[in-house]
Design a protein around this motif. Structure first.
Motif, short mmCIF file in Angstrom:
data_model
loop_
_atom_site.label_atom_id
_atom_site.label_comp_id
_atom_site.label_asym_id
_atom_site.label_seq_id
_atom_site.Cartn_x
_atom_site.Cartn_y
_atom_site.Cartn_z
N MET A 1 0.84 -1.18 0.00
CA MET A 1 0.00 0.00 0.00
C MET A 1 0.88 1.24 0.00
O MET A 1 1.78 1.38 0.81
CB MET A 1 -0.90 -0.03 1.23
CG MET A 1 -1.75 1.18 1.37
SD MET A 1 -2.84 0.96 2.79
CE MET A 1 -4.04 2.14 2.38
N VAL A 2 0.59 2.16 -0.89
CA VAL A 2 1.35 3.39 -1.01
C VAL A 2 0.52 4.52 -0.43
O VAL A 2 -0.64 4.69 -0.78
CB VAL A 2 1.68 3.68 -2.50
CG1 VAL A 2 2.38 5.01 -2.65
CG2 VAL A 2 2.49 2.55 -3.09
N SER A 3 1.14 5.29 0.46
CA SER A 3 0.41 6.42 1.01
C SER A 3 0.91 7.71 0.37
O SER A 3 2.09 7.87 0.11
CB SER A 3 0.57 6.49 2.53
OG SER A 3 1.92 6.68 2.86
N THR A 4 -0.01 8.58 0.11
CA THR A 4 0.31 9.86 -0.52
C THR A 4 0.51 10.90 0.57
O THR A 4 -0.30 11.02 1.49
CB THR A 4 -0.84 10.30 -1.45
OG1 THR A 4 -1.08 9.26 -2.39
CG2 THR A 4 -0.50 11.58 -2.17
N VAL A 5 1.60 11.64 0.45
CA VAL A 5 1.87 12.71 1.41
C VAL A 5 1.41 14.01 0.79
O VAL A 5 1.80 14.37 -0.31
CB VAL A 5 3.38 12.78 1.75
CG1 VAL A 5 3.66 13.95 2.67
CG2 VAL A 5 3.84 11.47 2.35
N LEU A 6 0.54 14.71 1.52
CA LEU A 6 0.06 16.00 1.03
C LEU A 6 1.06 17.06 1.47
O LEU A 6 1.32 17.25 2.64
CB LEU A 6 -1.33 16.30 1.59
CG LEU A 6 -2.40 15.28 1.23
CD1 LEU A 6 -3.70 15.63 1.94
CD2 LEU A 6 -2.61 15.25 -0.27
N THR A 7 1.62 17.76 0.50
CA THR A 7 2.67 18.72 0.81
C THR A 7 2.13 20.02 1.40
O THR A 7 2.88 20.77 2.00
CB THR A 7 3.48 19.06 -0.45
OG1 THR A 7 2.60 19.54 -1.45
CG2 THR A 7 4.22 17.84 -0.96
N ASP A 8 0.82 20.28 1.26
CA ASP A 8 0.29 21.54 1.79
C ASP A 8 -0.25 21.40 3.20
O ASP A 8 -0.92 22.29 3.70
CB ASP A 8 -0.79 22.07 0.86
CG ASP A 8 -2.05 21.21 0.86
OD1 ASP A 8 -1.95 20.02 1.22
OD2 ASP A 8 -3.11 21.73 0.51
N MET A 9 0.06 20.32 3.89
CA MET A 9 -0.50 20.09 5.21
C MET A 9 0.10 21.00 6.28
O MET A 9 -0.59 21.41 7.20
CB MET A 9 -0.33 18.63 5.62
CG MET A 9 -1.17 17.66 4.80
SD MET A 9 -2.93 18.07 4.81
CE MET A 9 -3.38 17.58 6.44
N ASN A 10 1.39 21.33 6.20
CA ASN A 10 2.01 22.17 7.23
C ASN A 10 1.30 23.51 7.37
O ASN A 10 0.93 23.88 8.48
CB ASN A 10 3.50 22.37 6.97
CG ASN A 10 4.33 21.26 7.58
OD1 ASN A 10 3.83 20.45 8.35
ND2 ASN A 10 5.60 21.22 7.22
N PRO A 11 1.10 24.25 6.31
CA PRO A 11 0.41 25.54 6.47
C PRO A 11 -1.02 25.38 7.01
O PRO A 11 -1.48 26.19 7.82
CB PRO A 11 0.39 26.13 5.07
CG PRO A 11 1.49 25.46 4.33
CD PRO A 11 1.59 24.09 4.95
N ARG A 12 -1.70 24.34 6.57
CA ARG A 12 -3.07 24.11 7.05
C ARG A 12 -3.07 23.76 8.53
O ARG A 12 -3.92 24.23 9.30
CB ARG A 12 -3.72 23.02 6.22
CG ARG A 12 -3.99 23.46 4.78
CD ARG A 12 -4.44 22.34 3.90
NE ARG A 12 -5.69 21.76 4.36
CZ ARG A 12 -6.19 20.63 3.88
NH1 ARG A 12 -5.55 19.95 2.95
NH2 ARG A 12 -7.32 20.15 4.34
N LEU A 13 -2.12 22.92 8.95
CA LEU A 13 -2.01 22.56 10.36
C LEU A 13 -1.64 23.77 11.21
O LEU A 13 -2.18 23.97 12.30
CB LEU A 13 -0.99 21.44 10.56
CG LEU A 13 -1.43 20.06 10.08
CD1 LEU A 13 -0.23 19.12 10.01
CD2 LEU A 13 -2.51 19.50 10.98
#
Length: 74
Positions: free
Chosen positions: A1-13
């Motif tokens: 299973m491959v998981s996708t990392v969302l690169t825009d998560m830091n600003p949203r968090l």
């Protein structure tokens, strides 16, 4: 299973964390206002039970607010 990392998560968090911090400040301010009103209502002769009911809190909370409003002896 491959998981996708969302690169825009830091600003949203970070934005969510800032929103929570802001909400905490507002909550603290509103609680302080409520507590001052509780003390004023008791000082003006309302019963603890009536104040608790009007403020939507328990009588025990009213007692705690009153205790916290007294100057410390020392």
């Amino acid at each position: 299973m491959v998981s996708t990392v969302l690169t825009d998560m830091n600003p949203r968090l970070e934005a969510a964390a800032a929103a929570v911090a802001d909400a905490r400040e507002v909550l603290d301010d509103v609680r302080e206002q409520r507590d001052m009103l509780v003390v004023a209502a008791i000082d003006q002769g309302m019963s603890q039970r009536a104040v608790a009911k009007a403020a939507g809190i328990s009588v025990g909370r009213v007692v705690a607010i009153l205790a916290g409003s007294q100057p410390e002896e020392g």
